[in-house]
Scaffold this active site. Structure first.
Site, PDB file in Angstrom:
ATOM      1  N   LEU A   1       9.106  -1.150   2.358  1.00  0.00           N
ATOM      2  CA  LEU A   1       8.565  -1.986   1.292  1.00  0.00           C
ATOM      3  C   LEU A   1       9.207  -3.362   1.187  1.00  0.00           C
ATOM      4  O   LEU A   1       8.789  -4.159   0.355  1.00  0.00           O
ATOM      5  CB  LEU A   1       8.708  -1.259  -0.054  1.00  0.00           C
ATOM      6  CG  LEU A   1       8.014   0.114  -0.135  1.00  0.00           C
ATOM      7  CD1 LEU A   1       8.190   0.703  -1.525  1.00  0.00           C
ATOM      8  CD2 LEU A   1       6.540   0.004   0.225  1.00  0.00           C
TER       9      LEU A   1
ATOM     10  N   ASN B   1       3.395  -2.201  11.607  1.00  0.00           N
ATOM     11  CA  ASN B   1       3.319  -1.634  10.260  1.00  0.00           C
ATOM     12  C   ASN B   1       1.998  -0.911  10.098  1.00  0.00           C
ATOM     13  O   ASN B   1       1.000  -1.258  10.742  1.00  0.00           O
ATOM     14  CB  ASN B   1       3.423  -2.743   9.206  1.00  0.00           C
ATOM     15  CG  ASN B   1       3.393  -2.185   7.789  1.00  0.00           C
ATOM     16  OD1 ASN B   1       4.157  -1.298   7.443  1.00  0.00           O
ATOM     17  ND2 ASN B   1       2.497  -2.702   6.959  1.00  0.00           N
TER      18      ASN B   1
ATOM     19  N   HIS C   1      -0.742   0.291   7.026  1.00  0.00           N
ATOM     20  CA  HIS C   1      -1.102   0.071   5.630  1.00  0.00           C
ATOM     21  C   HIS C   1      -2.259   0.996   5.279  1.00  0.00           C
ATOM     22  O   HIS C   1      -3.210   1.123   6.068  1.00  0.00           O
ATOM     23  CB  HIS C   1      -1.498  -1.389   5.409  1.00  0.00           C
ATOM     24  CG  HIS C   1      -1.786  -1.700   3.971  1.00  0.00           C
ATOM     25  ND1 HIS C   1      -0.796  -1.814   3.032  1.00  0.00           N
ATOM     26  CD2 HIS C   1      -2.955  -1.877   3.309  1.00  0.00           C
ATOM     27  CE1 HIS C   1      -1.341  -2.067   1.852  1.00  0.00           C
ATOM     28  NE2 HIS C   1      -2.648  -2.107   1.992  1.00  0.00           N
TER      29      HIS C   1
END
Length: 214
Positions: A100, A115, A117
């Site tokens: 985060l 990453n 998401h």
């Protein structure tokens, strides 16, 4: 990054960054153990000392280092500490798994940080959109589809070039928990696939787009 030979591809070295429960990390561990992801994880880095994923990482025999964001005066200093650890552990790729904290990616790790998401970027992404906040927003907005996005990390939240996306339906009676599980099931397949694609040099970046090479 590892190159292939007649015996197959050398295992890609992944440093995994976490801030929470470590579900993405555990999925990668299971994939590696099953032989469906040719990788090893020499280090896990947590941005929080109380992250549940720390104990889960240790249960899988992984080394864990805590780089608590609050102990660093800036994003730059926090990022430098993280990437110095990645260099020391000879990371081929850096994998954000529910991480985060904003990162500043140094030049030697450009296009080597991934990453995931839990939405179809650019919907429901950016600062403050993480975990159940994403699924609550999707249900509240009334979208019919959601999903997950794996992308390269740049110096903005959820902004780098997209590698893969997977779509799941949003059902009329969905709860955030139910949608989260459906999205995570898609993530569990898509993230290892994206890692293999990048490790095997099959992702070409052209401007803001990516091309998957044969």
């Amino acid at each position: 990054m590892p190159q292939g030979d007649s015996a197959g591809h050398q295992a890609v070295r992944l440093v995994v960054l976490i801030s929470g429960g470590g579900t993405t990390l555990v999925n990668l561990c299971h994939r590696i153990a099953a032989g469906s992801l040719n990788a090893q994880i020499p280090l896990v880095i947590s941005s929080r000392p109380d992250a549940g994923g720390i104990e889960r990482a240790r249960q899988h025999g992984l080394e864990v280092v805590v780089c608590h964001r609050k102990e660093f005066p800036s994003t730059s200093s926090h990022s430098e500490a993280i990437f110095q650890l990645c260099r020391l552990h000879q990371a081929d790729l850096v994998i954000c798994g529910g991480f985060l904290s904003l990162l500043e990616v140094p030049e030697d790790f450009r296009n080597r940080v991934l990453n995931i998401h839990p939405s179809l970027i650019p919907s429901f992404c950016g600062k403050g959109f993480y975990g159940h906040h994403v699924h609550e927003a999707a249900i509240q907005r009334g979208v019919q589809f959601s999903g997950c996005t794996i992308h390269f990390v740049d110096n903005e939240y959820d902004h780098g070039p997209i590698i893969l996306q997977r779509v799941v339906p949003v059902l009329p009676d969905d709860t955030p928990d139910a949608l989260a599980q459906r999205v995570f099931d898609a993530e569990s397949e898509a993230y290892p696939e994206a890692i293999e694609l990048v490790a095997n040099h099959r992702v070409q970046i052209v401007g803001r787009r990516t091309m998957i090479l044969p």
